[in-house]
Design a protein around this motif. Structure first.
Motif, PDB file in Angstrom:
ATOM      1  N   ASN A  16       0.827  -1.209   0.000  1.00  0.00           N
ATOM      2  CA  ASN A  16       0.000   0.000   0.000  1.00  0.00           C
ATOM      3  C   ASN A  16       0.865   1.264   0.000  1.00  0.00           C
ATOM      4  OD1 ASN A  16      -2.314  -1.634   0.144  1.00  0.00           O
ATOM      5  ND2 ASN A  16      -2.276  -1.636   2.382  1.00  0.00           N
ATOM      6  N   VAL A  17       1.889   1.271   0.829  1.00  0.00           N
ATOM      7  CA  VAL A  17       2.754   2.450   0.941  1.00  0.00           C
ATOM      8  C   VAL A  17       3.585   2.634  -0.323  1.00  0.00           C
ATOM      9  CG1 VAL A  17       4.759   3.383   2.158  1.00  0.00           C
ATOM     10  CG2 VAL A  17       2.811   2.503   3.454  1.00  0.00           C
ATOM     11  N   GLU A  18       4.068   1.543  -0.915  1.00  0.00           N
ATOM     12  CA  GLU A  18       4.855   1.651  -2.147  1.00  0.00           C
ATOM     13  C   GLU A  18       4.003   2.139  -3.310  1.00  0.00           C
ATOM     14  OE1 GLU A  18       8.118  -1.959  -1.523  1.00  0.00           O
ATOM     15  OE2 GLU A  18       6.113  -2.399  -2.307  1.00  0.00           O
ATOM     16  N   ALA A  19       2.737   1.710  -3.344  1.00  0.00           N
ATOM     17  CA  ALA A  19       1.862   2.072  -4.465  1.00  0.00           C
ATOM     18  C   ALA A  19       1.443   3.525  -4.427  1.00  0.00           C
ATOM     19  CB  ALA A  19       0.624   1.172  -4.460  1.00  0.00           C
ATOM     20  N   ALA A  20       1.294   4.095  -3.228  1.00  0.00           N
ATOM     21  CA  ALA A  20       0.726   5.436  -3.117  1.00  0.00           C
ATOM     22  C   ALA A  20       1.464   6.480  -3.964  1.00  0.00           C
ATOM     23  CB  ALA A  20       0.658   5.856  -1.650  1.00  0.00           C
ATOM     24  N   PRO A  21       2.783   6.632  -3.858  1.00  0.00           N
ATOM     25  CA  PRO A  21       3.440   7.689  -4.645  1.00  0.00           C
ATOM     26  C   PRO A  21       3.409   7.449  -6.149  1.00  0.00           C
ATOM     27  CG  PRO A  21       5.070   6.359  -3.479  1.00  0.00           C
ATOM     28  CD  PRO A  21       3.739   5.969  -2.939  1.00  0.00           C
ATOM     29  N   LEU A  22       3.178   6.210  -6.573  1.00  0.00           N
ATOM     30  CA  LEU A  22       3.095   5.948  -8.009  1.00  0.00           C
ATOM     31  C   LEU A  22       1.887   6.649  -8.633  1.00  0.00           C
ATOM     32  CD1 LEU A  22       3.889   2.119  -8.071  1.00  0.00           C
ATOM     33  CD2 LEU A  22       5.455   4.004  -8.580  1.00  0.00           C
ATOM     34  N   LEU A  23       0.850   6.915  -7.818  1.00  0.00           N
ATOM     35  CA  LEU A  23      -0.430   7.374  -8.345  1.00  0.00           C
ATOM     36  C   LEU A  23      -0.452   8.849  -8.747  1.00  0.00           C
ATOM     37  CD1 LEU A  23      -2.592   5.331  -5.864  1.00  0.00           C
ATOM     38  CD2 LEU A  23      -2.484   4.999  -8.340  1.00  0.00           C
ATOM     39  N   CYS A  24       0.559   9.593  -8.365  1.00  0.00           N
ATOM     40  CA  CYS A  24       0.710  10.959  -8.886  1.00  0.00           C
ATOM     41  C   CYS A  24       2.167  11.213  -9.212  1.00  0.00           C
ATOM     42  CB  CYS A  24       0.200  12.007  -7.904  1.00  0.00           C
ATOM     43  SG  CYS A  24       0.472  13.703  -8.505  1.00  0.00           S
ATOM     44  N   SER A  25       3.036  11.084  -8.225  1.00  0.00           N
ATOM     45  CA  SER A  25       4.462  11.307  -8.472  1.00  0.00           C
ATOM     46  C   SER A  25       4.957  10.442  -9.628  1.00  0.00           C
ATOM     47  CB  SER A  25       5.255  10.993  -7.200  1.00  0.00           C
ATOM     48  OG  SER A  25       4.908  11.879  -6.158  1.00  0.00           O
ATOM     49  N   GLY A  26       4.554   9.178  -9.624  1.00  0.00           N
ATOM     50  CA  GLY A  26       4.973   8.283 -10.688  1.00  0.00           C
ATOM     51  C   GLY A  26       4.351   8.633 -12.022  1.00  0.00           C
ATOM     52  N   ILE A  27       3.035   8.871 -12.023  1.00  0.00           N
ATOM     53  CA  ILE A  27       2.335   9.143 -13.283  1.00  0.00           C
ATOM     54  C   ILE A  27       2.802  10.457 -13.901  1.00  0.00           C
ATOM     55  CG2 ILE A  27       0.089   9.621 -14.311  1.00  0.00           C
ATOM     56  CD1 ILE A  27      -1.140   7.739 -12.197  1.00  0.00           C
ATOM     57  N   ILE A  28       2.903  11.510 -13.086  1.00  0.00           N
ATOM     58  CA  ILE A  28       3.333  12.804 -13.620  1.00  0.00           C
ATOM     59  C   ILE A  28       4.783  12.737 -14.086  1.00  0.00           C
ATOM     60  CG2 ILE A  28       3.806  15.209 -13.030  1.00  0.00           C
ATOM     61  CD1 ILE A  28       0.855  14.569 -13.518  1.00  0.00           C
ATOM     62  N   TYR A  68       6.262  10.115 -15.250  1.00  0.00           N
ATOM     63  CA  TYR A  68       6.247   9.357 -16.505  1.00  0.00           C
ATOM     64  C   TYR A  68       5.833  10.257 -17.664  1.00  0.00           C
ATOM     65  CZ  TYR A  68       4.703   5.936 -20.005  1.00  0.00           C
ATOM     66  OH  TYR A  68       4.513   5.223 -21.170  1.00  0.00           O
ATOM     67  N   ARG A  69       4.781  11.068 -17.455  1.00  0.00           N
ATOM     68  CA  ARG A  69       4.362  11.973 -18.528  1.00  0.00           C
ATOM     69  C   ARG A  69       5.448  13.014 -18.809  1.00  0.00           C
ATOM     70  NH1 ARG A  69      -0.105  12.825 -21.443  1.00  0.00           N
ATOM     71  NH2 ARG A  69      -0.192  14.816 -22.513  1.00  0.00           N
ATOM     72  N   ALA A  70       6.092  13.516 -17.755  1.00  0.00           N
ATOM     73  CA  ALA A  70       7.171  14.488 -17.950  1.00  0.00           C
ATOM     74  C   ALA A  70       8.310  13.873 -18.764  1.00  0.00           C
ATOM     75  CB  ALA A  70       7.686  14.982 -16.606  1.00  0.00           C
ATOM     76  N   LEU A  71       8.606  12.613 -18.515  1.00  0.00           N
ATOM     77  CA  LEU A  71       9.662  11.934 -19.273  1.00  0.00           C
ATOM     78  C   LEU A  71       9.281  11.828 -20.747  1.00  0.00           C
ATOM     79  CD1 LEU A  71      12.384  10.453 -19.097  1.00  0.00           C
ATOM     80  CD2 LEU A  71      11.114   8.353 -18.583  1.00  0.00           C
ATOM     81  N   GLN A  72       8.001  11.550 -21.019  1.00  0.00           N
ATOM     82  CA  GLN A  72       7.553  11.511 -22.408  1.00  0.00           C
ATOM     83  C   GLN A  72       7.669  12.897 -23.054  1.00  0.00           C
ATOM     84  OE1 GLN A  72       7.592   8.122 -21.606  1.00  0.00           O
ATOM     85  NE2 GLN A  72       6.467   8.166 -23.524  1.00  0.00           N
ATOM     86  N   THR A 109       0.875  19.038 -18.014  1.00  0.00           N
ATOM     87  CA  THR A 109      -0.419  19.318 -17.402  1.00  0.00           C
ATOM     88  C   THR A 109      -1.154  18.027 -17.105  1.00  0.00           C
ATOM     89  OG1 THR A 109      -0.595  21.435 -18.562  1.00  0.00           O
ATOM     90  CG2 THR A 109      -2.635  20.486 -17.705  1.00  0.00           C
ATOM     91  N   ALA A 110      -1.304  17.723 -15.824  1.00  0.00           N
ATOM     92  CA  ALA A 110      -2.058  16.560 -15.364  1.00  0.00           C
ATOM     93  C   ALA A 110      -1.609  15.299 -16.114  1.00  0.00           C
ATOM     94  CB  ALA A 110      -3.559  16.799 -15.499  1.00  0.00           C
ATOM     95  N   ASN A 111      -2.542  14.424 -16.428  1.00  0.00           N
ATOM     96  CA  ASN A 111      -2.225  13.170 -17.094  1.00  0.00           C
ATOM     97  C   ASN A 111      -3.500  12.593 -17.691  1.00  0.00           C
ATOM     98  OD1 ASN A 111      -2.699  12.480 -13.996  1.00  0.00           O
ATOM     99  ND2 ASN A 111      -3.325  10.685 -15.173  1.00  0.00           N
ATOM    100  N   THR A 112      -3.329  11.645 -18.578  1.00  0.00           N
ATOM    101  CA  THR A 112      -4.454  10.869 -19.068  1.00  0.00           C
ATOM    102  C   THR A 112      -4.514   9.551 -18.302  1.00  0.00           C
ATOM    103  OG1 THR A 112      -3.198   9.679 -20.758  1.00  0.00           O
ATOM    104  CG2 THR A 112      -4.094  11.842 -21.373  1.00  0.00           C
ATOM    105  N   ARG A 113      -5.662   8.887 -18.382  1.00  0.00           N
ATOM    106  CA  ARG A 113      -5.756   7.571 -17.741  1.00  0.00           C
ATOM    107  C   ARG A 113      -4.791   6.574 -18.382  1.00  0.00           C
ATOM    108  NH1 ARG A 113     -12.191   7.143 -17.883  1.00  0.00           N
ATOM    109  NH2 ARG A 113     -11.853   8.767 -19.458  1.00  0.00           N
ATOM    110  N   THR A 114      -4.537   6.747 -19.663  1.00  0.00           N
ATOM    111  CA  THR A 114      -3.577   5.868 -20.332  1.00  0.00           C
ATOM    112  C   THR A 114      -2.187   6.034 -19.740  1.00  0.00           C
ATOM    113  OG1 THR A 114      -4.850   5.898 -22.386  1.00  0.00           O
ATOM    114  CG2 THR A 114      -2.532   5.291 -22.556  1.00  0.00           C
ATOM    115  N   ASP A 115      -1.797   7.277 -19.416  1.00  0.00           N
ATOM    116  CA  ASP A 115      -0.507   7.500 -18.747  1.00  0.00           C
ATOM    117  C   ASP A 115      -0.408   6.662 -17.482  1.00  0.00           C
ATOM    118  OD1 ASP A 115       0.362   9.461 -20.586  1.00  0.00           O
ATOM    119  OD2 ASP A 115      -0.616  11.061 -19.455  1.00  0.00           O
ATOM    120  N   GLY A 116      -1.483   6.681 -16.672  1.00  0.00           N
ATOM    121  CA  GLY A 116      -1.468   5.934 -15.419  1.00  0.00           C
ATOM    122  C   GLY A 116      -1.374   4.440 -15.627  1.00  0.00           C
ATOM    123  N   GLN A 117      -2.118   3.933 -16.582  1.00  0.00           N
ATOM    124  CA  GLN A 117      -2.084   2.499 -16.864  1.00  0.00           C
ATOM    125  C   GLN A 117      -0.707   2.066 -17.342  1.00  0.00           C
ATOM    126  OE1 GLN A 117      -5.260   2.493 -19.693  1.00  0.00           O
ATOM    127  NE2 GLN A 117      -6.878   2.611 -18.133  1.00  0.00           N
TER     128      GLN A 117
END
Length: 333
Positions: free
Chosen positions: A143-155, A157-161, A281-289
């Motif tokens: 649970n603790v490892e997953a939490a930061p992936l849901l914004c820090s990780g997704i954003i 990832y999009r920034a890297l793209q 700016t934010a992310n798409t659901r595809t980014d998160g997946q």
């Protein structure tokens, strides 16, 4: 339910977060009711608490990196079951009908809602979320490892793209907190070389441990030009610094939702030779997946500092004071 909310935005020393009881939320059509297991502590939460971003309604409950278990659902929910573990991201809902949504660019939706900004977030025992905007959490993550992936990780990832890093390229990273240390692991997995510039000695040590080829202070010049760069620190003064570090044709992506003012840029040394400056700016659901799939394959190993739910104000104060290495997360007590 027990919850933290923003009473009066201001510096953390003014104690903008207060603790108390709120009515249990009731899921509407297409919404799930979650019992919160963990919630990441993101710099955006700090911007809201301190007033850099104005909360969208009074007594906002922050938190948008939420891991929870489904305990109830409103009408028209059919993708998950009671007892499933799901993640709640920053992007809470989009209209689905504007020109950007129809083009698949829902991160640019003209009327989006965001978790912990428009709708109450995860600094609470219970939270409601639109089912269509949740993610299944890979079993490899706690649970603790997953939490930061849901914004820090997704954003990240999009920034890297957005930074358009070429294969095997050199990536400069400015600021090395929750998002940056996850993004670095993705880039390294893809064969990049990482150059980290950050003011925190602890963050520099983490960057070395993860495999950065160069680590310096925020204003330091990397030993060779970088092909791409990402600015995670919300410091506008670093924009020209990062642009000067780019090689010809390089791209700087600014990853934050808030940035202090950017000073005047010098065209010849900071933008000429087709250097590019882009925002995220934010992310798409595809980014998160995609991020969660890649994170599980690597697997990403988030460095987390865990706080009990009752210490959410201390977690934000530590983040404000740059006392957190990696990501911070609340664990329900």
């Amino acid at each position: 339910m027990r919850a933290w909310w923003i009473e009066e935005p201001g510096p953390m020393a003014s104690h903008p977060l207060v603790w108390g009881e709120r009515p249990d939320p009731i899921p509407g059509p297409g919404e799930l009711l979650l019992r919160v297991l963990s919630c990441g502590v993101c710099r955006t939460d700090l911007h809201l608490a301190e007033g850099d971003l104005a909360p969208r309604h009074l007594h906002m409950i922050p938190g948008h990196e939420v891991v929870g278990v489904v305990i109830g659902m409103g009408p028209d929910c059919n993708e998950v079951q009671i007892g499933d573990r799901v993640g709640v991201p920053w992007l809470g809902q989009t209209c689905g009908a504007c020109r950007f949504c129809l083009l698949g660019e829902e991160n640019l939706c003209l009327s989006p809602t965001f978790t912990g900004w428009d709708r109450d977030g995860g600094y609470a025992e219970l939270v409601t979320v639109v089912e269509a905007f949740t993610y299944r959490i890979p079993k490899v993550f706690s649970n603790v490892e997953a939490a930061p992936l849901l914004c820090s990780g997704i954003i990240g990832y999009r920034a890297l793209q957005r930074a358009a890093l070429p294969a095997g390229g050199r990536l400069g990273i400015y600021g090395f907190g929750g998002s940056a240390h996850i993004t670095a692991q993705i880039a390294l997995h893809q064969g990049a070389s990482i150059y980290v510039m950050t003011r925190s000695a602890e963050a520099r040590a983490l960057a070395v441990a993860l495999g950065a080829v160069f680590v310096g202070d925020a204003m330091d010049v990397p030993p060779e030009p970088v092909d791409s760069a990402i600015l995670f620190a919300p410091v506008g003064d670093l924009v020209p610094v990062a642009l000067r570090a780019l090689d010809r044709g390089g791209t700087l992506a600014v990853a934050g939702i808030h940035l202090s003012d950017i000073p005047s840029l010098h065209y010849e040394t900071e933008l000429f030779q087709e250097r590019a400056l882009v925002s995220v700016t934010a992310n798409t659901r595809t980014d998160g997946q995609e991020l969660l799939s890649i994170a599980a394959q690597i697997p990403i190993q988030p460095t987390t500092t865990t706080y009990p739910f009752s210490a959410a104000d201390q977690a934000l104060a530590d983040l404000a004071g740059d006392c957190v290495t990696g990501a911070a997360a609340l664990l329900m007590d």
